[in-house]
Design a protein around this motif. Sequence first.
Motif, PDB file in Angstrom:
ATOM      1  N   ASP A   3       0.851  -1.189   0.000  1.00 41.60           N
ATOM      2  CA  ASP A   3       0.000   0.000   0.000  1.00 41.60           C
ATOM      3  C   ASP A   3       0.888   1.240   0.000  1.00 41.60           C
ATOM      4  O   ASP A   3       2.068   1.185   0.361  1.00 41.60           O
ATOM      5  N   LYS A   4       0.292   2.363  -0.372  1.00 44.98           N
ATOM      6  CA  LYS A   4       1.034   3.615  -0.477  1.00 44.98           C
ATOM      7  C   LYS A   4       0.205   4.743   0.115  1.00 44.98           C
ATOM      8  O   LYS A   4      -0.989   4.836  -0.116  1.00 44.98           O
ATOM      9  N   VAL A   5       0.888   5.614   0.872  1.00 41.29           N
ATOM     10  CA  VAL A   5       0.296   6.853   1.343  1.00 41.29           C
ATOM     11  C   VAL A   5       1.184   7.983   0.822  1.00 41.29           C
ATOM     12  O   VAL A   5       2.394   7.983   1.076  1.00 41.29           O
ATOM     13  N   VAL A   6       0.605   8.915   0.089  1.00 40.99           N
ATOM     14  CA  VAL A   6       1.374  10.030  -0.470  1.00 40.99           C
ATOM     15  C   VAL A   6       1.283  11.207   0.497  1.00 40.99           C
ATOM     16  O   VAL A   6       0.180  11.668   0.826  1.00 40.99           O
ATOM     17  N   VAL A   7       2.448  11.704   0.960  1.00 41.73           N
ATOM     18  CA  VAL A   7       2.455  12.666   2.061  1.00 41.73           C
ATOM     19  C   VAL A   7       3.387  13.840   1.772  1.00 41.73           C
ATOM     20  O   VAL A   7       4.347  13.732   1.006  1.00 41.73           O
ATOM     21  N   GLY A   8       3.106  14.957   2.424  1.00 42.97           N
ATOM     22  CA  GLY A   8       4.036  16.074   2.476  1.00 42.97           C
ATOM     23  C   GLY A   8       4.027  16.973   1.264  1.00 42.97           C
ATOM     24  O   GLY A   8       3.333  16.737   0.277  1.00 42.97           O
ATOM     25  N   ASP A   9       4.872  18.026   1.352  1.00 42.74           N
ATOM     26  CA  ASP A   9       4.870  19.047   0.308  1.00 42.74           C
ATOM     27  C   ASP A   9       5.523  18.587  -0.989  1.00 42.74           C
ATOM     28  O   ASP A   9       5.373  19.230  -2.022  1.00 42.74           O
ATOM     29  N   LEU A  10       6.244  17.471  -0.964  1.00 38.69           N
ATOM     30  CA  LEU A  10       6.837  16.922  -2.182  1.00 38.69           C
ATOM     31  C   LEU A  10       6.150  15.628  -2.618  1.00 38.69           C
ATOM     32  O   LEU A  10       6.676  14.905  -3.468  1.00 38.69           O
ATOM     33  N   ASP A  11       4.980  15.350  -2.076  1.00 37.78           N
ATOM     34  CA  ASP A  11       4.215  14.151  -2.453  1.00 37.78           C
ATOM     35  C   ASP A  11       5.087  12.895  -2.387  1.00 37.78           C
ATOM     36  O   ASP A  11       5.235  12.142  -3.351  1.00 37.78           O
ATOM     37  N   THR A  12       5.640  12.683  -1.213  1.00 37.44           N
ATOM     38  CA  THR A  12       6.505  11.523  -0.995  1.00 37.44           C
ATOM     39  C   THR A  12       5.673  10.256  -0.855  1.00 37.44           C
ATOM     40  O   THR A  12       4.658  10.242  -0.153  1.00 37.44           O
ATOM     41  N   ASN A  13       6.120   9.203  -1.509  1.00 38.27           N
ATOM     42  CA  ASN A  13       5.463   7.904  -1.391  1.00 38.27           C
ATOM     43  C   ASN A  13       5.941   7.203  -0.126  1.00 38.27           C
ATOM     44  O   ASN A  13       7.108   6.819  -0.028  1.00 38.27           O
ATOM     45  N   CYS A  14       5.055   7.039   0.826  1.00 37.26           N
ATOM     46  CA  CYS A  14       5.320   6.239   2.017  1.00 37.26           C
ATOM     47  C   CYS A  14       4.715   4.867   1.764  1.00 37.26           C
ATOM     48  O   CYS A  14       3.499   4.734   1.579  1.00 37.26           O
ATOM     49  N   TRP A  15       5.561   3.837   1.768  1.00 35.14           N
ATOM     50  CA  TRP A  15       5.130   2.490   1.386  1.00 35.14           C
ATOM     51  C   TRP A  15       4.902   1.617   2.612  1.00 35.14           C
ATOM     52  O   TRP A  15       5.648   1.698   3.590  1.00 35.14           O
ATOM     53  N   ILE A  16       3.889   0.784   2.529  1.00 39.79           N
ATOM     54  CA  ILE A  16       3.587  -0.197   3.569  1.00 39.79           C
ATOM     55  C   ILE A  16       3.643  -1.580   2.920  1.00 39.79           C
ATOM     56  O   ILE A  16       2.926  -1.852   1.956  1.00 39.79           O
ATOM     57  N   ILE A  17       4.531  -2.433   3.434  1.00 37.36           N
ATOM     58  CA  ILE A  17       4.669  -3.802   2.924  1.00 37.36           C
ATOM     59  C   ILE A  17       4.205  -4.762   4.018  1.00 37.36           C
ATOM     60  O   ILE A  17       4.804  -4.804   5.100  1.00 37.36           O
ATOM     61  N   ARG A  18       3.147  -5.509   3.747  1.00 35.35           N
ATOM     62  CA  ARG A  18       2.631  -6.456   4.731  1.00 35.35           C
ATOM     63  C   ARG A  18       2.967  -7.878   4.329  1.00 35.35           C
ATOM     64  O   ARG A  18       2.817  -8.257   3.160  1.00 35.35           O
ATOM     65  N   LEU A 155      15.163  -1.404  -1.753  1.00 38.22           N
ATOM     66  CA  LEU A 155      14.664  -2.569  -1.038  1.00 38.22           C
ATOM     67  C   LEU A 155      13.974  -3.492  -2.026  1.00 38.22           C
ATOM     68  O   LEU A 155      13.134  -3.057  -2.815  1.00 38.22           O
ATOM     69  N   ALA A 156      14.342  -4.770  -1.977  1.00 35.66           N
ATOM     70  CA  ALA A 156      13.849  -5.739  -2.951  1.00 35.66           C
ATOM     71  C   ALA A 156      13.077  -6.854  -2.267  1.00 35.66           C
ATOM     72  O   ALA A 156      13.528  -7.414  -1.260  1.00 35.66           O
ATOM     73  N   ILE A 157      11.904  -7.141  -2.807  1.00 38.18           N
ATOM     74  CA  ILE A 157      11.203  -8.392  -2.535  1.00 38.18           C
ATOM     75  C   ILE A 157      10.863  -8.977  -3.898  1.00 38.18           C
ATOM     76  O   ILE A 157      10.989  -8.296  -4.925  1.00 38.18           O
ATOM     77  N   GLU A 158      10.475 -10.222  -3.942  1.00 35.95           N
ATOM     78  CA  GLU A 158      10.251 -10.875  -5.227  1.00 35.95           C
ATOM     79  C   GLU A 158       9.239 -10.086  -6.059  1.00 35.95           C
ATOM     80  O   GLU A 158       8.116  -9.834  -5.636  1.00 35.95           O
ATOM     81  N   GLY A 159       9.699  -9.659  -7.246  1.00 38.88           N
ATOM     82  CA  GLY A 159       8.832  -8.957  -8.168  1.00 38.88           C
ATOM     83  C   GLY A 159       8.720  -7.466  -7.949  1.00 38.88           C
ATOM     84  O   GLY A 159       8.032  -6.780  -8.709  1.00 38.88           O
ATOM     85  N   HIS A 160       9.424  -6.924  -6.927  1.00 35.62           N
ATOM     86  CA  HIS A 160       9.257  -5.515  -6.581  1.00 35.62           C
ATOM     87  C   HIS A 160      10.578  -4.907  -6.129  1.00 35.62           C
ATOM     88  O   HIS A 160      11.353  -5.542  -5.404  1.00 35.62           O
ATOM     89  N   LEU A 161      10.806  -3.650  -6.536  1.00 31.31           N
ATOM     90  CA  LEU A 161      11.934  -2.851  -6.057  1.00 31.31           C
ATOM     91  C   LEU A 161      11.397  -1.518  -5.540  1.00 31.31           C
ATOM     92  O   LEU A 161      10.672  -0.812  -6.254  1.00 31.31           O
ATOM     93  N   PHE A 162      11.767  -1.176  -4.319  1.00 37.06           N
ATOM     94  CA  PHE A 162      11.422   0.122  -3.751  1.00 37.06           C
ATOM     95  C   PHE A 162      12.686   0.979  -3.837  1.00 37.06           C
ATOM     96  O   PHE A 162      13.666   0.718  -3.138  1.00 37.06           O
ATOM     97  N   THR A 163      12.665   1.973  -4.725  1.00 35.02           N
ATOM     98  CA  THR A 163      13.907   2.630  -5.129  1.00 35.02           C
ATOM     99  C   THR A 163      14.143   3.984  -4.476  1.00 35.02           C
ATOM    100  O   THR A 163      15.145   4.637  -4.787  1.00 35.02           O
ATOM    101  N   GLN A 203       8.426  -4.737 -10.765  1.00 32.81           N
ATOM    102  CA  GLN A 203       7.841  -3.413 -10.598  1.00 32.81           C
ATOM    103  C   GLN A 203       8.761  -2.526  -9.770  1.00 32.81           C
ATOM    104  O   GLN A 203       9.325  -2.965  -8.763  1.00 32.81           O
ATOM    105  N   ILE A 204       8.909  -1.274 -10.202  1.00 30.00           N
ATOM    106  CA  ILE A 204       9.709  -0.276  -9.501  1.00 30.00           C
ATOM    107  C   ILE A 204       8.757   0.695  -8.817  1.00 30.00           C
ATOM    108  O   ILE A 204       7.897   1.300  -9.459  1.00 30.00           O
ATOM    109  N   HIS A 205       8.928   0.833  -7.499  1.00 32.18           N
ATOM    110  CA  HIS A 205       8.104   1.730  -6.694  1.00 32.18           C
ATOM    111  C   HIS A 205       9.004   2.851  -6.170  1.00 32.18           C
ATOM    112  O   HIS A 205       9.767   2.645  -5.222  1.00 32.18           O
ATOM    113  N   PRO A 206       8.965   4.029  -6.772  1.00 26.28           N
ATOM    114  CA  PRO A 206       9.896   5.097  -6.397  1.00 26.28           C
ATOM    115  C   PRO A 206       9.410   5.909  -5.200  1.00 26.28           C
ATOM    116  O   PRO A 206       8.304   5.724  -4.693  1.00 26.28           O
ATOM    117  N   GLY A 207      10.256   6.844  -4.798  1.00 25.48           N
ATOM    118  CA  GLY A 207       9.950   7.685  -3.646  1.00 25.48           C
ATOM    119  C   GLY A 207       8.961   8.784  -3.922  1.00 25.48           C
ATOM    120  O   GLY A 207       8.422   9.403  -2.984  1.00 25.48           O
TER     121      GLY A 207
END
Length: 229
Positions: A3-18, A155-163, A203-207
């Motif tokens: 999941d993703k929550v977009v926060v702050g003045d630069l629309d930062t992606n805060c990611w939640i990995i469960r 950060l890498a999990i199978e099929g995903h990169l958080f860059t 999939q690449i999930h950027p900041g």
Amino acid sequence: MIDKVVVGDLDTNCWIIRAPGTNEAALIDPGAEPDRILQAVDGLDIRAIVLTHAHYDHVLAIPILTHQLKAPVLAHPAEKEVWQHELAHLEEHGHFDAGTATEDLLAVGRPPRATGQLWDGTVDRPLQDADTIAIGELEITVKHTPGHSPGSICLAIEGHLFTGDTLFPGGPGLTGAQWPLTSFEAIMRSIRGLLADTPDETQIHPGHGRDTTVGAERPHLREWATRGW
């Protein structure tokens, strides 16, 4: 689950990995708006707060979240210098350095500042390249990718990169002589290594901004190197 929550003045992606089948989760880059993040993780057992790097727009919610969630903060030790630089810029200029967005934010009367307690820089677990973070049965692999900052990680999990701010759709994150502690040459080395053996469908999930895939970005490495940013 991601999941993703977009926060702050630069629309930062805060990611939640469960972790599958559990309520254990990791929180990546809590940049601002702790109340919204807390709402998003309600009912989850946050086992780690992981920082891809320590620029202000990725860390401002840490004090409230660590108090509420009792979760450790994980980051590369080289980011200590980055956060010290962020605080020095704040003290000198009265606002943080928001990179290319700084002038626009100042022009509309929204100087990038913290509205509450600042993070004291405490890291409970220093991370190094190839370390792993266990969240339930899920294993997250740390990849040290300096360039946007000396201790930037992906950060890498199978099929995903958080860059974080290392790689976005269309190229590398911000570097340049006007931004201390950055290096275009280093970030390009990091991206080449990051993509070298990663399947195209990953999939690449950027900041900040939208997702992309390794297959969409890999063909442009030479183009980015030539343009120099």
